[in-house]
Design an enzyme around this catalytic site. Structure first.
Site: not given
Ligand code: GDG
Length: 457
Positions: A154, A362
């Site tokens: 990921h 990322d």
């Molecule tokens: C890893 C990889 C890859 C955020 N704040 C809240 C919340 N979120 C949710 C977002 C989004 C998720 O969390 C974060 O996903 P990201 O992709 O931006 O980043 P990582 O957590 O670092 O995830 C990344 C991912 O895995 C999937 O393969 O894309 O590159 O680092 O969905 O909306 N959700 C809630 N409250 C929050 O305050 N409910």
């Protein structure tokens, strides 16, 4: 089709935890095949962990183990989050290399492999997730499993020059090649991995992503992860979304909203983003009182020390901007170090004019795709996206930026704030088409097709 067996550090035992896109995709696949989901229970046991616990829900079996305190410290907080996470995000300077932690990391991979191997039957396929389990393919082979094993990373896979900084890189690479299919988020990650195998171990590319190396053949391909696009659009129209819109609306008045949502992590580029916002207000005085920047940054539990330092840095930067420019009725930059519900975030995205997604590195970045899906066609917001997010390979109609270029980022925010409706719509439609067509099911099906399509292993 045989059963699917998923292995990930955390599972989604509670139906509430299945709301996120990834959990939904894995869960649906497991349900349709009557599969097993194995991983850490989330509990730390006072002594040695007891045997695994099982529970069933809708035909899916969960196979969960506690971690001992030492395992939690050395495998999870240590090697996974203080070595692999920084190095894979190109922050070798932040890694705390520790040979002992690697031993515990390897031992946890083996312990969980043994726990899963006992349940596998011919016809099953195993799908392993993320950097906690880089050695799992090899560990499962040692535990006697000869069937198909796929792996999805990921987070980014770094360039060979960076990967070689890991003292254990040859062991990790060799172990990874025990997987049959390795999925990366982007072409960039795939080519980094392939280049490493070619340069370091004379791997030979055979076409279709196949590499012959270590006397075996592994398929390495990019499978960019998507979101539950329709589900997120629905979330943006939910009751909770409307409440969140109304609440922030009272604070915003007629001002335009610029929004960022990122777990509080150094990979997300928050200090650089805040500096660019400072520069925006330094240069564009006409925006004073007319634009509000809101950053939501829920703390990440696994990275306690860096989180504290990041907090201090963000407090300092926000203090400077708000001290210089804030007024009785205007806070230029707000940041909220807490989490909100998914629907609330969707509501905030929906009314934002600009979405700031500017990580320094990322794997993909799902927030970028969520921001797109929450927009409305008659007045869509503009996505500003870092060239160092995996999502930049797909979302080329976003305003693509280098997050280290403060002046350019400030000007890009200005450009987004002043962009014509016509151009906003044009860009948004093309982003939406990608996010909808390459959603979470598209991702899962592409990966599983390759995993199930293995001739013989
Ligand atoms: C890893 C990889 C890859 C955020 N704040 C809240 C919340 N979120 C949710 C977002 C989004 C998720 O969390 C974060 O996903 P990201 O992709 O931006 O980043 P990582 O957590 O670092 O995830 C990344 C991912 O895995 C999937 O393969 O894309 O590159 O680092 O969905 O909306 N959700 C809630 N409250 C929050 O305050 N409910």
């Amino acid at each position: 089709m045989g059963r699917l067996i998923a292995i990930s550090n955390r599972t989604a035992t509670q139906s509430a935890n299945r709301a996120g896109g990834l959990a939904v995709a894995v869960w649906e696949s497991l349900k349709s095949t009557g599969g097993v989901w194995a991983g850490w229970s989330g509990e730390i046991s006072p002594g040695e962990p007891d045997g695994p616990r099982t529970l069933s829900d809708e035909g899916v079996e969960f196979l969960l183990t506690d971690l001992s305190q030492d395992e939690h410290d050395a495998y999870y907080l240590g090697y996974a989050n203080s070595v692999l996470w920084p190095v894979f995000h190109y922050r070798v300077d932040l890694a705390t290399f520790d040979a002992e932690a690697f031993k515990v990391y390897a031992a946890v991979n083996q312990r969980i492999a043994a726990m899963v191997a006992g349940r596998l039957v011919p016809g099953d396929s195993v799908w392993v997730h993320d950097y906690h389990f880089l050695l799992m393919g090899d560990s499962l082979r040692r535990a006697g499993w000869t069937g198909p094993i796929g792996f999805f990373l990921h987070i980014p896979f770094p360039s060979p020059e960076i990967f070689r900084a890991l003292p254990e890189h040859p062991w990790i690479a060799r172990a990874m090649c025990a997987f049959n299919v390795i999925g990366f988020q982007s072409e960039q990650d795939r080519s980094n991995f392939t280049r490493y195998l070619v340069e370091e171990f004379h791997g030979e590319e055979r076409g279709e992503g196949e590499i012959a190396v270590f006397g075996t053949t592994v398929k390495a391909k990019a499978y960019p992860i998507g979101i539950d696009a329709e589900g997120f659009r629905e979330a943006s129209n939910s009751e909770l979304a409307q409440q969140a819109e109304a609440r922030i609306g009272r604070f915003l008045g007629n001002r335009l909203l610029v929004i960022g949502v990122d777990r509080m992590d150094y990979s997300k580029g928050l200090p650089q983003r805040f500096e660019a916002v400072g520069e925006l207000f330094d240069v564009h005085r006409e925006l004073h009182g007319n634009v509000s920047v809101t950053q939501i940054a829920p703390p990440s539990r696994s990275k306690v020390d860096e989180y504290k330092e990041l907090r201090v840095e963000l407090d300092r930067l926000a203090g400077r901007i708000n001290g210089d420019y804030g007024d009785l009725d205007w806070i230029p930059l707000r940041y909220l170090a807490r989490s909100y519900q998914r629907e609330e975030l969707a509501g905030l995205f929906k009314i934002a004019r600009v979405g700031l997604v500017t990580p320094l590195r990322d794997g993909m970045n799902l927030v970028a795709k969520e921001f797109v899906m929450a927009q409305e066609e008659d007045d869509p917001g503009v996505l500003i996206l870092s060239e160092f997010a995996g999502a930049a390979e797909q979302l080329t109609a976003a305003l693509i930026v280098n997050p280290h270029d403060r002046a350019k980022l400030a000007e890009t925010i200005h450009l987004a704030l002043t962009m014509s409706l016509d151009e906003r719509q044009h860009r948004w439609r093309s982003l939406r088409d990608i996010v909808v067509s390459q959603d979470i099911n598209w991702w899962r099906n592409r990966f599983l097709k390759d995993l199930h399509g293995l001739q013989s292993v």
